[in-house]
Design an enzyme around this catalytic site. Structure first.
Site, PDB file in Angstrom:
ATOM      1  N   SER A 142       0.855  -1.201   0.000  1.00 17.83           N
ATOM      2  CA  SER A 142       0.000   0.000   0.000  1.00 17.83           C
ATOM      3  C   SER A 142       0.881   1.237   0.000  1.00 17.83           C
ATOM      4  O   SER A 142       2.017   1.205   0.487  1.00 17.83           O
ATOM      5  CB  SER A 142      -0.879   0.024   1.254  1.00 17.83           C
ATOM      6  OG  SER A 142      -1.478   1.287   1.409  1.00 17.83           O
ATOM      7  N   TYR A 155      -1.390  -0.721  10.129  1.00 12.77           N
ATOM      8  CA  TYR A 155      -1.533  -1.035   8.696  1.00 12.77           C
ATOM      9  C   TYR A 155      -0.250  -0.656   7.929  1.00 12.77           C
ATOM     10  O   TYR A 155       0.247  -1.442   7.109  1.00 12.77           O
ATOM     11  CB  TYR A 155      -2.740  -0.260   8.151  1.00 12.77           C
ATOM     12  CG  TYR A 155      -3.096  -0.544   6.725  1.00 12.77           C
ATOM     13  CD1 TYR A 155      -3.782  -1.702   6.361  1.00 12.77           C
ATOM     14  CD2 TYR A 155      -2.775   0.375   5.710  1.00 12.77           C
ATOM     15  CE1 TYR A 155      -4.123  -1.942   5.034  1.00 12.77           C
ATOM     16  CE2 TYR A 155      -3.117   0.141   4.394  1.00 12.77           C
ATOM     17  CZ  TYR A 155      -3.796  -1.024   4.059  1.00 12.77           C
ATOM     18  OH  TYR A 155      -4.135  -1.260   2.746  1.00 12.77           O
ATOM     19  N   SER A 158       2.413  -3.147   8.649  1.00 10.94           N
ATOM     20  CA  SER A 158       2.170  -4.436   7.982  1.00 10.94           C
ATOM     21  C   SER A 158       2.514  -4.333   6.498  1.00 10.94           C
ATOM     22  O   SER A 158       3.109  -5.249   5.923  1.00 10.94           O
ATOM     23  CB  SER A 158       0.706  -4.877   8.162  1.00 10.94           C
ATOM     24  OG  SER A 158      -0.180  -4.108   7.364  1.00 10.94           O
ATOM     25  N   LYS A 159       2.162  -3.219   5.874  1.00 13.50           N
ATOM     26  CA  LYS A 159       2.380  -3.083   4.427  1.00 13.50           C
ATOM     27  C   LYS A 159       3.844  -2.762   4.093  1.00 13.50           C
ATOM     28  O   LYS A 159       4.334  -3.125   3.017  1.00 13.50           O
ATOM     29  CB  LYS A 159       1.436  -2.016   3.857  1.00 13.50           C
ATOM     30  CG  LYS A 159      -0.049  -2.395   3.952  1.00 13.50           C
ATOM     31  CD  LYS A 159      -0.361  -3.648   3.141  1.00 13.50           C
ATOM     32  CE  LYS A 159      -1.840  -3.956   3.063  1.00 13.50           C
ATOM     33  NZ  LYS A 159      -2.128  -5.152   2.255  1.00 13.50           N
TER      34      LYS A 159
HETATM   35  P1  NAD Z   1     -11.837  -5.231   0.805  1.00 16.34           P
HETATM   36  O1  NAD Z   1     -12.026  -5.006   2.268  1.00 16.34           O
HETATM   37  O2  NAD Z   1     -12.859  -4.672  -0.121  1.00 16.34           O
HETATM   38  O3  NAD Z   1     -11.721  -6.806   0.518  1.00 16.34           O
HETATM   39  C1  NAD Z   1     -10.867  -7.613   1.309  1.00 16.34           C
HETATM   40  C2  NAD Z   1     -11.319  -9.065   1.197  1.00 16.34           C
HETATM   41  O4  NAD Z   1     -10.409  -9.822   2.028  1.00 16.34           O
HETATM   42  C3  NAD Z   1     -12.727  -9.310   1.756  1.00 16.34           C
HETATM   43  O5  NAD Z   1     -13.462 -10.099   0.841  1.00 16.34           O
HETATM   44  C4  NAD Z   1     -12.474 -10.053   3.074  1.00 16.34           C
HETATM   45  O6  NAD Z   1     -13.507 -10.992   3.395  1.00 16.34           O
HETATM   46  C5  NAD Z   1     -11.164 -10.770   2.781  1.00 16.34           C
HETATM   47  N1  NAD Z   1     -10.415 -11.099   4.002  1.00 16.34           N
HETATM   48  C6  NAD Z   1     -10.193 -10.309   5.087  1.00 16.34           C
HETATM   49  N2  NAD Z   1      -9.500 -10.972   6.022  1.00 16.34           N
HETATM   50  C7  NAD Z   1      -9.253 -12.214   5.517  1.00 16.34           C
HETATM   51  C8  NAD Z   1      -8.571 -13.355   6.016  1.00 16.34           C
HETATM   52  N3  NAD Z   1      -8.022 -13.341   7.236  1.00 16.34           N
HETATM   53  N4  NAD Z   1      -8.511 -14.467   5.240  1.00 16.34           N
HETATM   54  C9  NAD Z   1      -9.097 -14.479   4.015  1.00 16.34           C
HETATM   55  N5  NAD Z   1      -9.760 -13.439   3.489  1.00 16.34           N
HETATM   56  C10 NAD Z   1      -9.839 -12.305   4.231  1.00 16.34           C
HETATM   57  O7  NAD Z   1     -10.364  -4.691   0.474  1.00 16.34           O
HETATM   58  P2  NAD Z   1      -9.762  -4.077  -0.890  1.00 16.34           P
HETATM   59  O8  NAD Z   1      -9.937  -2.599  -0.839  1.00 16.34           O
HETATM   60  O9  NAD Z   1     -10.243  -4.831  -2.066  1.00 16.34           O
HETATM   61  O10 NAD Z   1      -8.209  -4.334  -0.638  1.00 16.34           O
HETATM   62  C11 NAD Z   1      -7.539  -5.490  -1.112  1.00 16.34           C
HETATM   63  C12 NAD Z   1      -6.057  -5.370  -0.746  1.00 16.34           C
HETATM   64  O11 NAD Z   1      -5.503  -4.173  -1.277  1.00 16.34           O
HETATM   65  C13 NAD Z   1      -5.791  -5.321   0.768  1.00 16.34           C
HETATM   66  O12 NAD Z   1      -4.605  -6.024   1.068  1.00 16.34           O
HETATM   67  C14 NAD Z   1      -5.607  -3.852   1.027  1.00 16.34           C
HETATM   68  O13 NAD Z   1      -4.846  -3.610   2.181  1.00 16.34           O
HETATM   69  C15 NAD Z   1      -4.903  -3.418  -0.247  1.00 16.34           C
HETATM   70  N6  NAD Z   1      -5.030  -1.985  -0.510  1.00 16.34           N
HETATM   71  C16 NAD Z   1      -6.251  -1.424  -0.716  1.00 16.34           C
HETATM   72  C17 NAD Z   1      -6.332  -0.053  -0.950  1.00 16.34           C
HETATM   73  C18 NAD Z   1      -7.655   0.647  -1.178  1.00 16.34           C
HETATM   74  O14 NAD Z   1      -7.644   1.893  -1.283  1.00 16.34           O
HETATM   75  N7  NAD Z   1      -8.781  -0.055  -1.274  1.00 16.34           N
HETATM   76  C19 NAD Z   1      -5.174   0.726  -0.975  1.00 16.34           C
HETATM   77  C20 NAD Z   1      -3.956   0.106  -0.764  1.00 16.34           C
HETATM   78  C21 NAD Z   1      -3.890  -1.250  -0.540  1.00 16.34           C
END
Ligand code: NAD
Length: 251
Positions: A142, A155, A158-159
């Site tokens: 991230s 967070y 972790s990232k």
């Molecule tokens: P989201 O919350 O929409 O989806 C996350 C999915 O992960 C969900 O379906 C949830 O059920 C599943 N999940 C959570 N904990 C779990 C576990 N312990 N085991 C298995 N599945 C699990 O998130 P997103 O926005 O689609 O983000 C996806 C990835 O991208 C994440 O790693 C997030 O940190 C990263 N990210 C997102 C953004 C953003 O702006 N959305 C920015 C930077 C990084």
């Protein structure tokens, strides 16, 4: 030309958001898919959507932060498709609060899913990838792991950990023809970011040089590139996909 014909791909956290968009993209390029998530309802719905489009897809319900689930997830892919070619460590959570108020449970929960989950799934997958002498692992970091972010010490740590893990894995596994890269998304419109108040969201969008939130498909396209042979000389790379939000003059 990017293609993933007959490659077996696991996407953790694949039931919605960036993970789901990634599965759609990988499926459209010919990959066979494992939708790994904890949420039964959304996982089954995503598998049904993928199958409707003609993409081979199976569900796996489990928690990436549990070793036995990570091992069973990778076994499920191997048993169904006969190989484990692509692993996308996408499952992630936030538990935001200022450091002075952060409970140890909030710290532990985020590290367990985002960092330990990435380690466990990668360790389970490379068992097969090392035998195959091929594989591509893509970890979701991230912009918060690159820059830090207020209210996200857990967070961001972790990232940032995912970035170090990615680089060390790339060095360890290159001789087996396994590539390990990470994507560092900026602000992407998903359920994860839905909770942010509208006024703050607009502020974030205005600070992005390309003046928009990213879409899950923006990340899925980058994953597809790193999963495919089009990136066959790229390993240990952290690809920022953030609309220019990382540039020194941004914001
Ligand atoms: P989201 O919350 O929409 O989806 C996350 C999915 O992960 C969900 O379906 C949830 O059920 C599943 N999940 C959570 N904990 C779990 C576990 N312990 N085991 C298995 N599945 C699990 O998130 P997103 O926005 O689609 O983000 C996806 C990835 O991208 C994440 O790693 C997030 O940190 C990263 N990210 C997102 C953004 C953003 O702006 N959305 C920015 C930077 C990084």
């Amino acid at each position: 030309m990017i293609e993933l014909k007959d490659k077996a791909a696991i996407v953790t956290g694949g039931a919605r958001g960036i993970g789901k968009a990634t599965l759609m993209k990988l499926g459209s390029l010919g990959a066979k898919l494992v939708v790994a998530d904890m949420n039964e309802e959304t996982t089954n719905a995503t598998v049904a959507e993928l199958k409707k489009l003609g993409y081979p897809a199976i569900p796996f319900l489990g928690n990436v932060s549990l070793e036995e689930d990570a091992v069973k997830l990778v076994e499920a892919c191997q048993n169904e498709y006969g190989s484990v070619d692509i692993l996308v460590n996408n499952a992630g959570i936030t538990k935001d609060t200022l450091l002075m108020r952060m409970k140890k449970e909030q710290w532990d929960a985020v590290i367990a899913v985002n960092l330990t989950g990435t380690y466990l799934c990668t360790q389970a997958a490379i068992k097969y990838m090392m035998k195959q002498k091929s594989g591509s692992v893509i970890n979701l970091s991230s912009i918060a792991g690159e820059n830090g972010n207020i209210g996200q010490t857990n967070y961001s740590a972790s990232k940032a950990g995912v970035i170090g893990f990615t680089k060390a894995c790339a060095l360890e596994l290159a001789s087996r023809n396994i590539r390990v890269n990470a994507i560092a998304p900026g602000f992407i419109a998903t359920e994860m970011t839905d909770a942010i108040p509208e006024k703050i969201k607009l502020g974030i969008q205005n600070s992005i040089p390309l003046k928009r939130a990213g879409q899950p498909e923006d990340i899925a396209n980058a994953v597809a590139f790193l999963a495919s042979d089009a990136s066959s000389f790229i390993t240990g790379h952290i690809l920022s996909v953030n609309g220019g939000g990382f540039l020194p003059g941004a914001g």
